[in-house]
Design a protein around this motif. Structure first.
Motif, PDB file in Angstrom:
ATOM      1  N   GLY A  32      -2.035  11.524 -61.129  1.00 36.39           N
ATOM      2  CA  GLY A  32      -3.037  12.554 -61.399  1.00 36.39           C
ATOM      3  C   GLY A  32      -4.399  12.163 -60.853  1.00 36.39           C
ATOM      4  N   HIS A  33      -5.284  13.128 -60.719  1.00 35.24           N
ATOM      5  CA  HIS A  33      -6.649  12.908 -60.219  1.00 35.24           C
ATOM      6  C   HIS A  33      -6.663  12.234 -58.838  1.00 35.24           C
ATOM      7  N   GLY A  34      -5.651  12.503 -58.046  1.00 35.84           N
ATOM      8  CA  GLY A  34      -5.598  11.951 -56.695  1.00 35.84           C
ATOM      9  C   GLY A  34      -5.092  10.518 -56.614  1.00 35.84           C
ATOM     10  N   ALA A  58     -12.390  16.127 -52.639  1.00 33.28           N
ATOM     11  CA  ALA A  58     -11.555  16.685 -53.710  1.00 33.28           C
ATOM     12  C   ALA A  58     -10.272  15.873 -53.828  1.00 33.28           C
ATOM     13  N   PRO A  59      -9.913  15.433 -55.068  1.00 32.12           N
ATOM     14  CA  PRO A  59      -8.691  14.658 -55.254  1.00 32.12           C
ATOM     15  C   PRO A  59      -7.464  15.420 -54.748  1.00 32.12           C
ATOM     16  N   VAL A  60      -6.553  14.717 -54.086  1.00 34.67           N
ATOM     17  CA  VAL A  60      -5.346  15.347 -53.552  1.00 34.67           C
ATOM     18  C   VAL A  60      -4.160  14.952 -54.414  1.00 34.67           C
ATOM     19  N   ASP A  61      -3.622  15.927 -55.147  1.00 39.02           N
ATOM     20  CA  ASP A  61      -2.404  15.677 -55.929  1.00 39.02           C
ATOM     21  C   ASP A  61      -1.226  16.294 -55.178  1.00 39.02           C
ATOM     22  N   SER A  62      -0.038  16.016 -55.649  1.00 42.54           N
ATOM     23  CA  SER A  62       1.206  16.530 -55.049  1.00 42.54           C
ATOM     24  C   SER A  62       1.300  16.284 -53.545  1.00 42.54           C
ATOM     25  N   ALA A  63       0.886  15.119 -53.117  1.00 35.83           N
ATOM     26  CA  ALA A  63       1.095  14.720 -51.724  1.00 35.83           C
ATOM     27  C   ALA A  63       2.380  13.904 -51.654  1.00 35.83           C
ATOM     28  N   ALA A  64       3.057  13.984 -50.531  1.00 33.12           N
ATOM     29  CA  ALA A  64       4.184  13.083 -50.267  1.00 33.12           C
ATOM     30  C   ALA A  64       3.621  11.960 -49.404  1.00 33.12           C
ATOM     31  N   ILE A  65       3.799  10.721 -49.861  1.00 36.28           N
ATOM     32  CA  ILE A  65       3.169   9.595 -49.163  1.00 36.28           C
ATOM     33  C   ILE A  65       4.190   8.504 -48.878  1.00 36.28           C
ATOM     34  N   THR A  66       4.206   8.055 -47.640  1.00 37.45           N
ATOM     35  CA  THR A  66       5.056   6.912 -47.303  1.00 37.45           C
ATOM     36  C   THR A  66       4.141   5.751 -46.927  1.00 37.45           C
ATOM     37  N   VAL A 102      -6.293   9.254 -53.185  1.00 37.88           N
ATOM     38  CA  VAL A 102      -6.394  10.113 -51.998  1.00 37.88           C
ATOM     39  C   VAL A 102      -7.257  11.324 -52.302  1.00 37.88           C
ATOM     40  N   GLU A 103      -8.199  11.584 -51.430  1.00 36.02           N
ATOM     41  CA  GLU A 103      -8.999  12.798 -51.555  1.00 36.02           C
ATOM     42  C   GLU A 103      -9.163  13.446 -50.192  1.00 36.02           C
ATOM     43  N   THR A 104      -9.620  14.696 -50.220  1.00 33.65           N
ATOM     44  CA  THR A 104      -9.862  15.387 -48.955  1.00 33.65           C
ATOM     45  C   THR A 104     -11.128  14.812 -48.328  1.00 33.65           C
ATOM     46  N   ALA A 105     -11.395  15.205 -47.096  1.00 32.27           N
ATOM     47  CA  ALA A 105     -12.607  14.747 -46.421  1.00 32.27           C
ATOM     48  C   ALA A 105     -13.843  15.177 -47.212  1.00 32.27           C
TER      49      ALA A 105
END
Ligand SMILES: [Cu+2]
Length: 141
Positions: free
Chosen positions: A103-105, A72-80, A66-69
């Motif tokens: 790590g690293h998205g 940038a890699p997105v860490d600490s996301a809650a994903i279902t 997962v990264e932003t638009a």
């Protein structure tokens, strides 16, 4: 007159039949890309199934990136995760979950097991700093 009515009936039932058959098929313009932008444009995500082809009836672990638009890699996301077959109205025999951040998205997705061939839809709902958004992947098995 009778002939016309018969002809109309034939056309009508033909159209109904065609409509039904069209409904039985996945939409033609489906995007099967493994990298997709989220519905609201907040994120971009990539699925990495184990191996190149996705097997039927075999338990799999995936990696989700997962990264932003902006990339940038997105860490600490809650994903279902939610998986289903739109044409059949059922999900997986398993309950897949995003079990940890690597790590690293990257995120580990466990419990993916596809029990039949056809069109599957995998939806990841991402909650992170940029907001909540869904990324939808189409699979053809
Ligand atoms: Cu099915």
């Amino acid at each position: 007159m009778r002939t016309l009515r018969t002809a109309l009936a034939a056309v009508t039932s033909g159209a109904l039949l065609t409509g039904c058959m069209l409904f039985a098929r996945p939409p033609k313009d489906l995007d099967y890309s493994r990298t997709r932008a989220s519905e609201g444009g907040r994120y971009r995500a990539t699925i990495h199934p184990q191996g190149d082809t996705i097997p039927q009836g075999k338990l799999q672990r995936w990696t989700l990136h997962v990264e932003t638009a902006a990339g940038a890699p997105v860490d600490s996301a809650a994903i279902t995760v939610d998986v289903g077959m739109p044409q059949h109205g059922h999900g997986l025999p398993t309950k897949p979950r995003v079990t940890r951040a690597l790590g690293h998205g990257d995120y580990l997705v466990e419990g993916m097991k596809f029990n039949m061939g056809g069109w599957w839809v995998v939806t990841f709902r991402v909650h992170a700093d940029a907001g909540t958004d869904s990324v939808v992947f189409n699979l053809k098995l």
